[in-house]
Scaffold this motif. Structure first.
Motif, mmCIF file in Angstrom:
data_model
loop_
_atom_site.group_PDB
_atom_site.id
_atom_site.type_symbol
_atom_site.label_atom_id
_atom_site.label_comp_id
_atom_site.label_asym_id
_atom_site.label_seq_id
_atom_site.Cartn_x
_atom_site.Cartn_y
_atom_site.Cartn_z
ATOM 1 N N ARG A 48 0.823 -1.215 0.000
ATOM 2 C CA ARG A 48 0.000 0.000 0.000
ATOM 3 C C ARG A 48 0.861 1.270 0.000
ATOM 4 N NH1 ARG A 48 -5.236 -1.320 1.589
ATOM 5 N NH2 ARG A 48 -5.750 -3.027 0.197
ATOM 6 N N ILE A 51 2.091 1.848 -3.428
ATOM 7 C CA ILE A 51 1.047 2.363 -4.324
ATOM 8 C C ILE A 51 0.776 3.834 -4.020
ATOM 9 C CG2 ILE A 51 -1.417 2.187 -4.910
ATOM 10 C CD1 ILE A 51 -1.069 -0.919 -4.498
ATOM 11 N N ASP A 52 0.795 4.181 -2.738
ATOM 12 C CA ASP A 52 0.527 5.570 -2.344
ATOM 13 C C ASP A 52 1.547 6.558 -2.915
ATOM 14 O OD1 ASP A 52 -1.813 5.184 -1.012
ATOM 15 O OD2 ASP A 52 -0.913 5.012 0.982
ATOM 16 N N VAL A 53 2.772 6.095 -3.131
ATOM 17 C CA VAL A 53 3.780 7.020 -3.669
ATOM 18 C C VAL A 53 4.048 6.774 -5.152
ATOM 19 C CG1 VAL A 53 4.895 7.334 -1.427
ATOM 20 C CG2 VAL A 53 5.729 5.530 -2.987
ATOM 21 N N GLY A 54 3.253 5.869 -5.766
ATOM 22 C CA GLY A 54 3.374 5.676 -7.205
ATOM 23 C C GLY A 54 4.509 4.746 -7.617
ATOM 24 N N TYR A 58 -2.452 0.619 -9.148
ATOM 25 C CA TYR A 58 -3.586 -0.232 -9.522
ATOM 26 C C TYR A 58 -3.867 -0.029 -10.998
ATOM 27 C CZ TYR A 58 -4.756 -0.939 -4.602
ATOM 28 O OH TYR A 58 -4.732 -1.293 -3.282
ATOM 29 N N GLU A 68 0.312 -3.103 -11.045
ATOM 30 C CA GLU A 68 1.370 -3.058 -12.063
ATOM 31 C C GLU A 68 2.453 -2.054 -11.706
ATOM 32 O OE1 GLU A 68 -0.227 -1.965 -15.841
ATOM 33 O OE2 GLU A 68 -1.426 -3.795 -16.016
ATOM 34 N N TYR A 74 2.282 7.684 -16.620
ATOM 35 C CA TYR A 74 1.512 7.787 -15.374
ATOM 36 C C TYR A 74 2.278 8.631 -14.353
ATOM 37 C CZ TYR A 74 -0.771 6.218 -11.013
ATOM 38 O OH TYR A 74 -1.407 6.162 -9.801
ATOM 39 N N GLU A 77 2.195 12.227 -15.284
ATOM 40 C CA GLU A 77 0.865 12.808 -15.034
ATOM 41 C C GLU A 77 0.665 13.102 -13.544
ATOM 42 O OE1 GLU A 77 -2.275 9.982 -15.032
ATOM 43 O OE2 GLU A 77 -3.211 11.455 -13.709
ATOM 44 N N LYS A 78 1.187 12.241 -12.698
ATOM 45 C CA LYS A 78 1.023 12.432 -11.254
ATOM 46 C C LYS A 78 2.068 13.394 -10.689
ATOM 47 C CE LYS A 78 -2.420 9.652 -11.114
ATOM 48 N NZ LYS A 78 -3.710 10.322 -11.345
ATOM 49 N N LEU A 80 5.224 12.879 -10.479
ATOM 50 C CA LEU A 80 6.232 12.160 -9.703
ATOM 51 C C LEU A 80 7.584 12.154 -10.413
ATOM 52 C CD1 LEU A 80 3.897 9.260 -8.572
ATOM 53 C CD2 LEU A 80 4.719 11.131 -7.142
ATOM 54 N N LEU B 62 -3.967 8.979 -7.468
ATOM 55 C CA LEU B 62 -2.851 8.323 -6.792
ATOM 56 C C LEU B 62 -3.317 7.618 -5.518
ATOM 57 C CD1 LEU B 62 0.239 7.992 -7.046
ATOM 58 C CD2 LEU B 62 0.468 9.933 -5.491
ATOM 59 N N GLY B 63 -2.968 6.332 -5.420
ATOM 60 C CA GLY B 63 -3.290 5.574 -4.209
ATOM 61 C C GLY B 63 -4.576 4.787 -4.309
ATOM 62 N N TYR B 64 -5.508 5.258 -5.119
ATOM 63 C CA TYR B 64 -6.786 4.557 -5.298
ATOM 64 C C TYR B 64 -6.705 3.656 -6.533
ATOM 65 C CZ TYR B 64 -9.669 7.445 -2.070
ATOM 66 O OH TYR B 64 -10.229 8.051 -0.985
ATOM 67 N N GLY B 65 -7.500 2.599 -6.510
ATOM 68 C CA GLY B 65 -7.595 1.745 -7.690
ATOM 69 C C GLY B 65 -8.970 1.770 -8.309
ATOM 70 N N GLU B 138 -6.361 14.523 -10.829
ATOM 71 C CA GLU B 138 -5.815 14.859 -9.506
ATOM 72 C C GLU B 138 -6.390 16.176 -8.977
ATOM 73 O OE1 GLU B 138 -4.231 12.981 -7.373
ATOM 74 O OE2 GLU B 138 -3.865 11.310 -8.730
ATOM 75 N N ARG B 194 -9.509 0.407 -2.889
ATOM 76 C CA ARG B 194 -8.325 -0.357 -3.314
ATOM 77 C C ARG B 194 -8.748 -1.765 -3.698
ATOM 78 N NH1 ARG B 194 -7.689 2.795 0.755
ATOM 79 N NH2 ARG B 194 -6.358 4.596 0.465
ATOM 80 N N PRO B 195 -8.929 -1.988 -4.986
ATOM 81 C CA PRO B 195 -9.526 -3.245 -5.456
ATOM 82 C C PRO B 195 -8.659 -4.460 -5.136
ATOM 83 C CG PRO B 195 -8.709 -1.948 -7.291
ATOM 84 C CD PRO B 195 -8.600 -1.081 -6.087
#
Lengths: 82, 395, 356
Positions: A48, A51-54, A58, A68, A74, A77-78, A80, B62-65, B138, B194-195
């Protein structure tokens, strides 16, 4: 195991499946936990955080969600990477 | 924004008395290039009888799926405004109540970041925003979440729970549908965003067996309010219905599925032990009849649309459960169901399909619910049945 | 301008802040309600308080312009509160009886359609269609609009034996309760999908694709690193297309819609029912699908003429028998009506009793 080391293992696990199998979050937690002996909750927490920091993301395709390695697009876009 | 496309076919759908979605699209198109191209692409679909959307892609915050469904035109050169045209699901408030201030704020943000087109509401219940670009996601999420609005569910996850109007404005509600819906949504935030499930999982909460949210057909977990006591009868009100044109014998007595109502022209009586609580009489004589005694809910599992092997309606699992704040017992039950499903399901297998594949016994044992006659219409008809060793030693 | 700080996992706002004061005060204390007319009802609380509700139709697909217009009305008559129903209607509520008629007048003047309460048709539950879905094989909003133009008076005025719930799904994924509606339209394919073998290699997981087929028509094709389809087993559900886009199920020439009838959700009188096939196919005829609309109107009117009071469409058909339904409606019975999928055992007749 140190959290950073665990995260590297998780990343390597996802990288190994790239282009072969779409991994669900659960596949990663189960697989990495079995490989490392680290309990599932700890793996889940580390995943987690990634995922939170990219570092991972998901994804969705073929009617199901998966996890992935993010594309450069991506990350850009974020905001990062530049 | 000036008019960009001639839409002779869609214009036909501005005729007639029913409110027109084409008019809505044109209103949005007057201000949004995206909505303009959406209109143009749809006109093309009407000419060619086919859609021009690609499969949903990988987009999100970011962080969500989940909560954003990627949508891309397959004709981005022809209709650049809809090259990206993603859907955003905003988790609706329980019962779809809003203040005008809140909804206006939602509209203002949406006009800034999207096409100005919405669905109020989507099939699962979310407030749906139709059409934005990847780079707007975002900022849009920051604007909405900072004002107290979160995204709904999508993908292999807990989907946004929804509920009927319940105790807010309905005398038939046996449970606090709005609060249950709110609490379940809060308890399952992680699973919603978060799937991590094999596939989707929907919860719908209805206050009675009229089931105004179609929970029995559209939710993996259907929660339907019921009661255990008698139906209280106000005989004066019965007479009010009789005097106002109701044929009580034909409309109430003869239509009772369990033949438990009788009427002698003055007094109505109900054989409560034989009442199945179907809601027919109560819904037709709402002034005269009122459920009393213990209130709670029936918990049912498994409904879904035809994909993959045919439609299912939800099956009764727990015939009666008291539902009171903080609803921990309900949460615990749902968590047990999900855990069993998550441990055993193939990808894209709904919980109802898994129960069908593995048998109800395994499911009931996993969640710790005993067999009860309310779970079936009738017992099995075949003489083939499983025995476990533990059954054989039980005397 | 700097963006505000995002928050995560907050869930929806608590509904209490959005409840009109009369609702909040009498929450859980409602005694009864009465229908005043096709679009107005009053709920009376134990306290004696009343709340009047005026219901209007929406096309579900709404511009922010129209939403703001509704909000203006709600500000003027409903103290700034508004509600939506599970079937895409909009509800304006007030505790003040003297505001009801002016509210209705203003809604009418602004072009809104009032109705949908009681034994009538209410708004249609439907999907995205060509407007916004990759899987659609008809348009949802357009067909609904054409249908409701024709059935308009059953929303605004005319009573039916019982409520009639309409739904429309633009493919068999059915993102709407089409499978349990009184009358519903579902879009269907009729041709085996066409496989783009080159793309499958990169885009699809073979085992997942094979597993997606409900009739086991799909098997791996190792030589091509792809899959093959046994044509005679395919029922064109399109689930393979969902998991593997290069299996193209769409075929504009042969896609169209079916009409299903007799479903219901509530447990009143008889249990919830699935909808059953009435008419297996119509070609897509945008923009107004005249044949589909006429067929729906015919079914509705035959039901209205023949059913008993409070009898839902499915209950009426069960009472008279499906052979009578086909006779009364003049609908042709075909091979497609006989189940050869999961409900065969439940649906073949095992009794010598029937009607002519």
């Amino acid at each position: 195991m140190d959290t950073n080391e665990l995260k590297d293992k998780i990343f390597a696990f996802v990288e190994a499946a790239k282009g072969k199998k779409k991994l669900k979050e659960k596949d990663i937690i189960k697989g990495v936990s079995a490989d490392t002996g680290v309990d599932k909750d700890t793996v889940k927490k580390a995943l987690r955080e990634m995922i939170d920091v990219g570092r991972l993301m998901y994804s969705y395709g073929g009617g199901a969600s998966s996890v992935e390695i993010p594309s450069e697009e991506y990350l850009r876009e974020k905001g990062l990477i530049k | 924004m000036s008019k960009k496309y001639d839409t002779p076919l869609l214009d036909e759908l501005e005729k007639g008395p029913w409110p027109s979605f084409v008019t809505e699209m044109k209103k949005a198109a007057a201000r949004s290039e995206m909505a303009n191209d959406e209109l143009g692409q749809l006109e093309k679909s009407y000419r060619t009888k086919r859609g021009y959307w690609k499969h949903g892609g990988i987009v999100g915050v970011l962080g969500y799926g989940g909560g954003v469904i990627g949508r891309y035109s397959s004709l981005p050169d022809e209709f650049p405004g809809v090259a990206h045209f993603h859907t955003v699901r905003i988790n609706q408030p329980s019962g779809w109540f809003y203040t005008t201030k809140a909804l206006r704020e939602i509209c203002d943000i949406w006009d800034k970041y999207g096409s100005g087109l919405t669905n109020l509401h989507g099939s699962t219940g979310d407030l749906v925003l139709l059409g934005t670009t990847t780079e707007n996601l975002e900022p849009l999420f920051a604007e909405y979440s900072s004002r107290g609005w979160d995204l709904g569910g999508s993908g292999s996850a807990m989907r946004t729970p929804s509920c009927c109007i319940g105790p807010a404005r309905c005398e038939w509600a046996n449970i606090d549908t709005l609060e249950i819906c709110y609490q379940m949504t809060q308890k399952f935030q992680d699973e919603l965003h978060r799937p991590a499930f094999p596939y989707k999982f929907k919860i719908k909460v209805a206050g009675c067996a009229v089931d105004c949210v179609a929970s029995i057909a559209r939710a993996d977990c259907s929660i339907i309010g019921t009661w255990k006591g008698k139906i209280e009868i106000d005989q004066d009100a019965v007479q009010w219905y009789a005097k106002n044109g109701m044929d009580i014998k034909a409309e109430i007595v003869d239509m009772c599925p369990t033949a438990c109502i009788s009427y002698d022209g003055t007094n109505l009586s109900i054989d409560d032990d034989n009442c199945s609580r179907c809601m027919h009489c109560i819904s037709k004589m709402t002034k005269a009849l009122k459920p009393t005694g213990e209130k709670g809910a029936t918990i049912l599992i498994g409904s879904k649309a035809p994909i993959v092997v045919g439609s299912l309606m939800s099956w009764v699992i727990v015939p009666f459960m008291k539902l009171e704040p903080p609803y921990d017992e309900l949460e615990e039950l749902i968590r047990k169901m999900i855990e069993w499903w998550d441990d055993n399901a193939k990808p894209r297998e709904r919980i109802g399909e898994l129960i069908e594949a593995r048998g109800m016994r395994e499911f009931l044992e996993a969640i710790g619910v005993p067999p009860q006659p309310q779970q079936v219409f009738e017992p099995r008809k075949d003489p083939f049945f499983f025995w476990k060793d533990e059954d054989l030693t039980k005397e | 301008m700097a963006l505000p700080q995002r928050q995560t996992d907050i869930g929806p706002p608590h509904y209490k802040q959005f409840l009109p004061p009369v609702i909040e005060k009498n929450y859980g204390q409602w005694k009864y309600h009465e229908r005043i007319d096709a679009g107005t009802m009053v709920h009376v609380a134990e306290s004696g308080d009343k709340v009047y509700t005026v219901r209007v139709a929406s096309p579900r697909l709404l511009s922010t312009d129209t939403i703001r217009d509704m909000l203006d009305v709600a500000d003027k008559y409903c103290d700034g509160y508004i509600r939506f129903t599970s079937r895409n209607n909009v509800e304006f509520m007030t505790a003040d009886e003297s505001k009801v008629e002016p509210l209705k007048k203003e809604l009418k003047d602004r072009g809104y359609t009032i109705g949908g309460i009681g034994p009538r048709i209410t708004n249609v539950v439907h999907t995205q269609g060509w407007v916004h879905c990759h899987s659609a094989c008809t348009d949802a909003s357009g067909l609904v609009k054409a249908m409701m133009d024709e059935l308009y008076e059953y929303f605004t005025e005319k009573e039916l034996p019982a409520k009639v719930r309409l739904a429309l799904a633009c493919c068999v994924n059915m993102c709407g309760a089409v499978h349990c509606s009184d009358i519903a339209v579902v879009a269907v394919h009729r041709k085996v999908p066409v496989i783009d073998h080159d793309k499958i290699k990169d885009m699809c997981e073979i085992p997942t694709t094979v597993a997606a087929c409900p009739t086991r028509a799909i098997s791996p094709d190792p030589a091509k690193k792809s899959i093959k389809i046994k044509d005679e087993k395919c029922m064109y559900c399109g689930n393979c297309f969902t998991v593997c886009p290069p299996i193209e199920i769409h075929n504009p020439e042969h896609d169209g819609v079916a009409i299903v009838v007799g479903g219901k959700i509530g447990s009143l009188r008889t249990g919830p029912k699935f909808s059953k096939l009435a008419i297996p196919f119509f070609y897509n005829e945008p923009p107004r699908w005249p044949k589909v609309v006429a067929a729906i109107k015919n079914i509705l009117e035959v039901y209205a003429k023949n059913a008993r009071k409070h009898e839902r469409l499915g209950e009426w058909v069960e009472r008279i028998g499906w052979e009578r339904f086909f006779k009364l409606t003049g609908i042709e019975f075909t091979y497609q009506h006989i189940d050869d999928f999961t409900f065969m055992r439940d649906t073949l007749r095992t009794s010598a009793a029937f009607k002519w």
